[in-house]
Design an enzyme around this catalytic site. Structure first.
Site, PDB file in Angstrom:
ATOM      1  N   HIS A 311     -12.883  14.709 -16.787  1.00 27.21           N
ATOM      2  CA  HIS A 311     -12.419  12.682 -17.474  1.00 27.21           C
ATOM      3  C   HIS A 311     -10.975  12.424 -18.706  1.00 27.21           C
ATOM      4  O   HIS A 311     -11.417  12.590 -19.820  1.00 27.21           O
ATOM      5  CB  HIS A 311     -13.970  12.756 -17.318  1.00 27.21           C
ATOM      6  CG  HIS A 311     -14.717  13.039 -15.986  1.00 27.21           C
ATOM      7  ND1 HIS A 311     -14.937  12.344 -15.037  1.00 27.21           N
ATOM      8  CD2 HIS A 311     -15.557  13.820 -16.220  1.00 27.21           C
ATOM      9  CE1 HIS A 311     -15.751  12.377 -14.124  1.00 27.21           C
ATOM     10  NE2 HIS A 311     -16.050  13.624 -15.064  1.00 27.21           N
ATOM     11  N   HIS A 354     -21.234   9.878 -24.215  1.00 31.24           N
ATOM     12  CA  HIS A 354     -20.096   9.680 -24.874  1.00 31.24           C
ATOM     13  C   HIS A 354     -21.420   8.865 -26.118  1.00 31.24           C
ATOM     14  O   HIS A 354     -21.741   8.554 -25.419  1.00 31.24           O
ATOM     15  CB  HIS A 354     -18.510   9.005 -24.718  1.00 31.24           C
ATOM     16  CG  HIS A 354     -18.925   7.727 -23.951  1.00 31.24           C
ATOM     17  ND1 HIS A 354     -19.344   7.932 -22.716  1.00 31.24           N
ATOM     18  CD2 HIS A 354     -18.448   6.897 -25.018  1.00 31.24           C
ATOM     19  CE1 HIS A 354     -18.919   6.414 -22.644  1.00 31.24           C
ATOM     20  NE2 HIS A 354     -18.313   5.773 -23.725  1.00 31.24           N
ATOM     21  N   GLU A 360     -20.187  -1.884 -25.779  1.00 33.81           N
ATOM     22  CA  GLU A 360     -19.498  -2.456 -23.728  1.00 33.81           C
ATOM     23  C   GLU A 360     -19.492  -2.850 -23.316  1.00 33.81           C
ATOM     24  O   GLU A 360     -21.121  -3.320 -23.233  1.00 33.81           O
ATOM     25  CB  GLU A 360     -19.493  -1.041 -22.847  1.00 33.81           C
ATOM     26  CG  GLU A 360     -18.581   0.371 -23.771  1.00 33.81           C
ATOM     27  CD  GLU A 360     -18.289   2.136 -23.211  1.00 33.81           C
ATOM     28  OE1 GLU A 360     -19.829   1.818 -22.410  1.00 33.81           O
ATOM     29  OE2 GLU A 360     -17.829   2.573 -23.710  1.00 33.81           O
ATOM     30  N   TYR A 369     -23.382   0.040  -9.629  1.00 32.66           N
ATOM     31  CA  TYR A 369     -23.408   1.166 -10.483  1.00 32.66           C
ATOM     32  C   TYR A 369     -23.635   2.888 -10.957  1.00 32.66           C
ATOM     33  O   TYR A 369     -24.435   3.007 -10.517  1.00 32.66           O
ATOM     34  CB  TYR A 369     -24.450   0.270 -11.573  1.00 32.66           C
ATOM     35  CG  TYR A 369     -24.085   0.765 -13.201  1.00 32.66           C
ATOM     36  CD1 TYR A 369     -22.473   1.244 -13.666  1.00 32.66           C
ATOM     37  CD2 TYR A 369     -25.096   0.873 -13.819  1.00 32.66           C
ATOM     38  CE1 TYR A 369     -22.639   1.803 -14.710  1.00 32.66           C
ATOM     39  CE2 TYR A 369     -24.547   1.972 -15.463  1.00 32.66           C
ATOM     40  CZ  TYR A 369     -23.472   1.597 -15.556  1.00 32.66           C
ATOM     41  OH  TYR A 369     -23.435   2.253 -16.858  1.00 32.66           O
TER      42      TYR A 369
END
Length: 388
Positions: A311, A354, A360, A369
């Site tokens: 990704h 991560h 965030e 979501y």
């Protein structure tokens, strides 16, 4: 909406009537524009002549210091019926708005390293709440007084702003409606912003928010001490992500009505102050410059994605960024995850786990979501705040 009496006194690039107003926009981000609601109202050859056309007053609104480098210098000249300074003195708003925060320290906020997630707040049916009343702070960092930091707010409003305008002296507002269309009137003109679009109101502009579709809710990002801009594309090249030409600014529109008791609500140092005047602040007949409000349709974002394995980092989906003095470090990035193809071989489908040095704040405009869908919270306004 405006009363018939007010409509007769409104003018613009359309026909002056709110119900049949023709929205016309200027294309481009960072461009220098000119716009006039009445032909010949914009001075030629100079900014502040001894006598402006139509007896208007010249007024400059600066978004940067006068001596900022030319490439980053932001300012707009407004030609208005009456100067904006002709108002009564400001006084602290009574009652005070206790749900807005501009100073983020241990005396005003609570810090937690835990990931948080919660459902959207319902838009209240009563009491009547306009955009200002329905605005409340969720999180942030830094200080509006020290001119460095950001705040994330949400709003839930059930009535249009009537007889008042809002001005944020602390920083830029990036507004993301999630439910209900917004009609934003600014000193440069009008912007119609449905869900799926965003609108940026730069620091210092006076604006009012009407609700043409009824109740509305959404998200607001506020930045102190800098302005939003497009991110550099690096190896991507000249094209991709958000294109400058898809950002739209309003065309000149004004009203000349006598408005006794009109209220200006000013946000300064995280606090609200009010002042009254006898005219509408939206009396700018013509303007020119590069410091203007603008909107953007998120469906026009051109994403880049995986075509073989693994990704890309989420920063590849940055729409707008607020830079700091440290290269490569942003004060705040506005990032979206639009509908897109995910094509990868031998790769774990969801984005990788991560931990990073940035906080965030995630909110849904529509859909579910994708990382952790919840059938009880499948509406477009599910919200996640992840602090790693």
């Amino acid at each position: 909406m405006a009363s018939p009496r007010r409509k007769q006194q409104q003018h613009g690039d359309g026909d002056g009537d709110d119900d049949s107003y023709s929205f016309r926009y200027l294309s481009g981000l960072g461009n220098s524009f000119t716009s006039e609601a009445v032909p010949g109202s914009l001075p030629g050859a100079q900014n502040s002549p001894l006598v402006c056309p139509l007896g208007l007053y010249a007024e400059q609104l600066s978004g940067t210091p006068f001596t900022a480098p030319r490439a980053r210098n932001l300012r707009t000249w407004l030609y208005r019926i009456k100067p904006s300074v002709t108002h009564e003195p400001f006084h602290p708003c009574q009652p005070a708005h206790r749900r807005l925060i501009g100073e983020f320290d241990r005396t005003t906020t609570v810090a937690t390293p835990t990931q948080l997630r919660w459902a959207p707040a319902d838009v209240p049916q009563a009491p009547p709440l306009d955009f200002i009343d329905g605005l409340y702070t969720v999180c942030g960092a830094g200080s509006s007084f020290l001119r460095h930091g950001y705040a994330v707010h949400m709003y839930a409003a059930n009535k249009s702003m009537d007889g008042c305008a809002f001005c944020n002296a602390d920083g830029d507002f990036l507004i993301v409606p999630q439910q209900g269309k917004l009609l934003v009137t600014t000193e440069c003109g009008k912007l119609l912003v449905p869900p799926g679009e965003i609108v940026v109101i730069p620091q210092g502009f006076r604006f009012a928010v009407d609700l043409p579709d009824g109740p509305s809710r959404g998200y607001v990002s506020e930045i102190f001490g800098t302005h939003f801009q497009l991110p550099d594309l690096g190896p991507i090249g000249a094209n991709g992500l958000a294109s400058a030409r898809d950002f739209l600014s309003p065309t000149a529109w004004f009203e000349q009505a006598h408005r006794p008791g009109y209220t200006i609500v000013q946000k300064y140092g995280g606090e609200l102050f009010t002042a009254t005047q006898d005219f509408s602040p939206f009396n700018v007949v013509a303007w020119h410059g590069n410091y203007v409000p603008y909107k953007y349709d998120l469906s026009k974002f051109c994403p880049f994605n995986t075509v073989l394995f693994d990704h890309a980092d989420p920063s590849v989906n940055t729409v707008l960024t607020a830079p700091t003095d440290k290269p490569g470090v942003a004060l705040l990035d506005f990032v979206i995850f639009p509908p897109r193809w995910l094509v990868a071989e031998n790769t774990f489908r969801p984005p990788y786990y991560h931990r990073n040095c940035m906080s965030e704040f995630m909110g849904l405009i529509y859909g579910i979501y994708e990382v952790a869908p919840d059938p009880d919270h499948s509406l477009a306004s599910v919200l996640s705040s992840l602090v790693n």
